[in-house]
Motif scaffolding. Structure first.
Motif, mmCIF file in Angstrom:
data_model
loop_
_atom_site.group_PDB
_atom_site.id
_atom_site.type_symbol
_atom_site.label_atom_id
_atom_site.label_comp_id
_atom_site.label_asym_id
_atom_site.label_seq_id
_atom_site.Cartn_x
_atom_site.Cartn_y
_atom_site.Cartn_z
ATOM 1 N N GLN A 32 47.245 41.200 22.320
ATOM 2 C CA GLN A 32 47.915 41.443 23.616
ATOM 3 C C GLN A 32 47.619 40.506 24.601
ATOM 4 O O GLN A 32 46.596 40.022 24.601
ATOM 5 C CB GLN A 32 46.996 42.797 23.721
ATOM 6 N N ARG A 33 48.653 40.175 25.351
ATOM 7 C CA ARG A 33 48.554 38.794 26.032
ATOM 8 C C ARG A 33 48.838 39.456 27.440
ATOM 9 O O ARG A 33 49.537 40.234 27.772
ATOM 10 C CB ARG A 33 49.582 38.009 25.866
ATOM 11 N N GLY A 34 48.058 38.952 28.766
ATOM 12 C CA GLY A 34 48.209 39.477 30.041
ATOM 13 C C GLY A 34 47.519 38.498 31.050
ATOM 14 O O GLY A 34 47.067 37.246 30.817
ATOM 15 N N SER A 35 47.555 38.982 32.066
ATOM 16 C CA SER A 35 46.778 38.266 33.373
ATOM 17 C C SER A 35 45.319 38.943 33.391
ATOM 18 O O SER A 35 45.114 39.762 33.194
ATOM 19 C CB SER A 35 47.429 38.751 34.807
ATOM 20 N N ARG A 36 44.407 37.884 33.927
ATOM 21 C CA ARG A 36 42.892 38.057 33.966
ATOM 22 C C ARG A 36 42.840 38.132 35.427
ATOM 23 O O ARG A 36 42.627 36.605 35.867
ATOM 24 C CB ARG A 36 42.003 37.394 32.944
ATOM 25 N N PRO A 37 42.302 39.352 36.073
ATOM 26 C CA PRO A 37 41.686 39.002 37.420
ATOM 27 C C PRO A 37 40.419 38.048 37.297
ATOM 28 O O PRO A 37 39.767 38.188 36.541
ATOM 29 C CB PRO A 37 41.454 40.091 37.923
ATOM 30 N N GLY A 38 40.424 37.227 38.521
ATOM 31 C CA GLY A 38 39.125 36.111 38.489
ATOM 32 C C GLY A 38 38.250 36.673 39.474
ATOM 33 O O GLY A 38 38.305 37.844 39.798
ATOM 34 N N ALA A 39 37.301 35.945 39.707
ATOM 35 C CA ALA A 39 36.304 36.326 40.618
ATOM 36 C C ALA A 39 36.005 35.342 41.674
ATOM 37 O O ALA A 39 35.876 34.063 41.343
ATOM 38 C CB ALA A 39 35.030 36.790 39.894
ATOM 39 N N PRO A 40 35.495 35.465 42.844
ATOM 40 C CA PRO A 40 35.627 37.023 43.436
ATOM 41 C C PRO A 40 36.654 36.970 44.273
ATOM 42 O O PRO A 40 36.626 37.515 45.258
ATOM 43 C CB PRO A 40 34.384 36.862 44.346
ATOM 44 N N THR A 41 38.230 36.483 43.748
ATOM 45 C CA THR A 41 39.028 36.392 44.781
ATOM 46 C C THR A 41 40.070 37.660 44.960
ATOM 47 O O THR A 41 41.118 37.573 45.815
ATOM 48 C CB THR A 41 40.078 35.093 44.315
ATOM 49 N N SER A 42 39.713 38.483 43.939
ATOM 50 C CA SER A 42 40.531 39.713 43.926
ATOM 51 C C SER A 42 40.391 40.538 45.297
ATOM 52 O O SER A 42 39.304 41.011 45.242
ATOM 53 C CB SER A 42 40.545 40.543 42.872
ATOM 54 N N HIS A 62 49.905 42.410 43.606
ATOM 55 C CA HIS A 62 49.154 41.952 42.494
ATOM 56 C C HIS A 62 48.249 40.811 42.844
ATOM 57 O O HIS A 62 48.584 40.055 43.527
ATOM 58 C CB HIS A 62 49.877 41.521 41.377
ATOM 59 N N ALA A 63 46.979 41.039 42.269
ATOM 60 C CA ALA A 63 45.963 39.952 42.550
ATOM 61 C C ALA A 63 45.120 39.426 41.360
ATOM 62 O O ALA A 63 44.202 40.030 40.928
ATOM 63 C CB ALA A 63 44.933 40.711 43.369
ATOM 64 N N THR A 64 46.023 38.612 40.543
ATOM 65 C CA THR A 64 45.420 38.085 39.430
ATOM 66 C C THR A 64 45.190 36.690 39.638
ATOM 67 O O THR A 64 46.115 36.137 39.982
ATOM 68 C CB THR A 64 46.344 38.564 38.021
ATOM 69 N N SER A 65 44.574 36.301 38.779
ATOM 70 C CA SER A 65 44.331 34.605 38.880
ATOM 71 C C SER A 65 45.502 34.064 38.180
ATOM 72 O O SER A 65 46.177 34.825 37.440
ATOM 73 C CB SER A 65 43.150 34.179 37.919
ATOM 74 N N SER A 66 45.880 32.748 38.289
ATOM 75 C CA SER A 66 47.145 32.295 37.751
ATOM 76 C C SER A 66 46.821 32.194 36.511
ATOM 77 O O SER A 66 45.645 32.009 35.788
ATOM 78 C CB SER A 66 47.407 31.049 38.434
ATOM 79 N N GLY A 67 47.868 32.019 35.544
ATOM 80 C CA GLY A 67 47.770 32.004 34.074
ATOM 81 C C GLY A 67 47.811 33.151 33.260
ATOM 82 O O GLY A 67 47.215 34.205 34.067
ATOM 83 N N SER A 106 51.467 42.273 29.085
ATOM 84 C CA SER A 106 51.107 42.771 30.527
ATOM 85 C C SER A 106 50.810 41.992 31.517
ATOM 86 O O SER A 106 50.203 42.229 32.532
ATOM 87 C CB SER A 106 49.944 44.007 30.273
ATOM 88 N N ALA A 107 51.017 40.887 31.604
ATOM 89 C CA ALA A 107 50.955 39.707 32.612
ATOM 90 C C ALA A 107 51.632 40.157 33.805
ATOM 91 O O ALA A 107 52.698 40.560 33.732
ATOM 92 C CB ALA A 107 51.598 38.484 32.144
ATOM 93 N N LEU A 108 51.064 39.888 35.052
ATOM 94 C CA LEU A 108 51.492 40.607 36.146
ATOM 95 C C LEU A 108 52.281 39.077 37.011
ATOM 96 O O LEU A 108 51.834 37.899 36.990
ATOM 97 C CB LEU A 108 50.363 40.937 37.070
ATOM 98 N N ALA A 109 53.222 39.639 37.643
ATOM 99 C CA ALA A 109 53.897 38.592 38.450
ATOM 100 C C ALA A 109 53.199 38.329 39.811
ATOM 101 O O ALA A 109 52.502 39.372 40.053
ATOM 102 C CB ALA A 109 55.358 38.905 38.600
ATOM 103 N N HIS A 110 53.535 37.266 40.589
ATOM 104 C CA HIS A 110 52.920 36.934 41.661
ATOM 105 C C HIS A 110 53.924 36.660 42.626
ATOM 106 O O HIS A 110 53.629 36.355 43.927
ATOM 107 C CB HIS A 110 52.090 35.637 41.628
ATOM 108 N N PRO A 120 48.388 31.444 46.322
ATOM 109 C CA PRO A 120 48.110 32.007 44.958
ATOM 110 C C PRO A 120 46.559 31.825 44.827
ATOM 111 O O PRO A 120 45.668 31.160 45.313
ATOM 112 C CB PRO A 120 48.676 30.830 43.961
ATOM 113 N N LEU A 121 46.126 32.866 43.881
ATOM 114 C CA LEU A 121 44.663 33.029 43.573
ATOM 115 C C LEU A 121 44.757 31.683 42.394
ATOM 116 O O LEU A 121 45.191 31.304 42.037
ATOM 117 C CB LEU A 121 44.318 34.216 43.004
#
Length: 141
Positions: A32-42, A62-67, A106-110, A120-121
């Motif tokens: 399962q591949r996706g975006s991972r929100p980082g901290a504490p930028t969301s 959407h507020a996920t870290s890049s990558g 489930s990677a999110l677009a920015h 960008p985060l």
């Protein structure tokens, strides 16, 4: 399970570091591949977007870290920062009983954030490197 690695509560990083001292290996989903929100930028919501954009904004971008990454690769990164990553073993998502099915991608677009002129985060790796020492310190031994 919450996937951000900042703040308090459950997250994969905490879930990975807690058994690190008690178990020889840790099984983690690798299909399962996706975006991972980082901290504490969301951000917690959209009320603060008007001053930044100069216009009314509906919804929450959407507020996920890049990558993007798999849970397995993220767990190996956690172990690389303090333990032997070879102790992390990949398994298919079917190995875990879940209340709802999980998508393989489930990677999110920015694009919405970009269209609003929001920066960008930061990259998920830099967020992990910053958050991990604090998470290790807060986790029970």
């Amino acid at each position: 399970m919450e996937s951000r690695y900042g703040g308090r509560g459950r997250c994969l990083v905490r879930t990975t570091t807690e058994p690190e001292a008690r178990r020889d290996t840790v099984d983690v989903v690798d299909d399962q591949r996706g975006s991972r929100p980082g901290a504490p930028t969301s951000p917690s919501g959209s009320p603060d977007l008007r001053p930044r954009t100069g216009r009314d904004v509906s919804g929450v971008p959407h507020a996920t870290s890049s990558g993007e990454t798999t849970w397995y690769d993220l767990a190996r990164e956690v172990f690389l920062l303090g333990a032997d990553p070879d102790r992390v073993h990949p398994v298919g998502g079917a190995a875990f009983v879940r209340s709802a099915p999980r998508p393989a991608y489930s990677a999110l677009a920015h694009g919405r954030r970009q269209s609003l002129g929001l920066p960008p985060l930061r990259d998920r790796r830099s967020a992990l490197h910053e958050a991990l020492p604090r998470i290790r310190k807060e986790s029970p031994a």
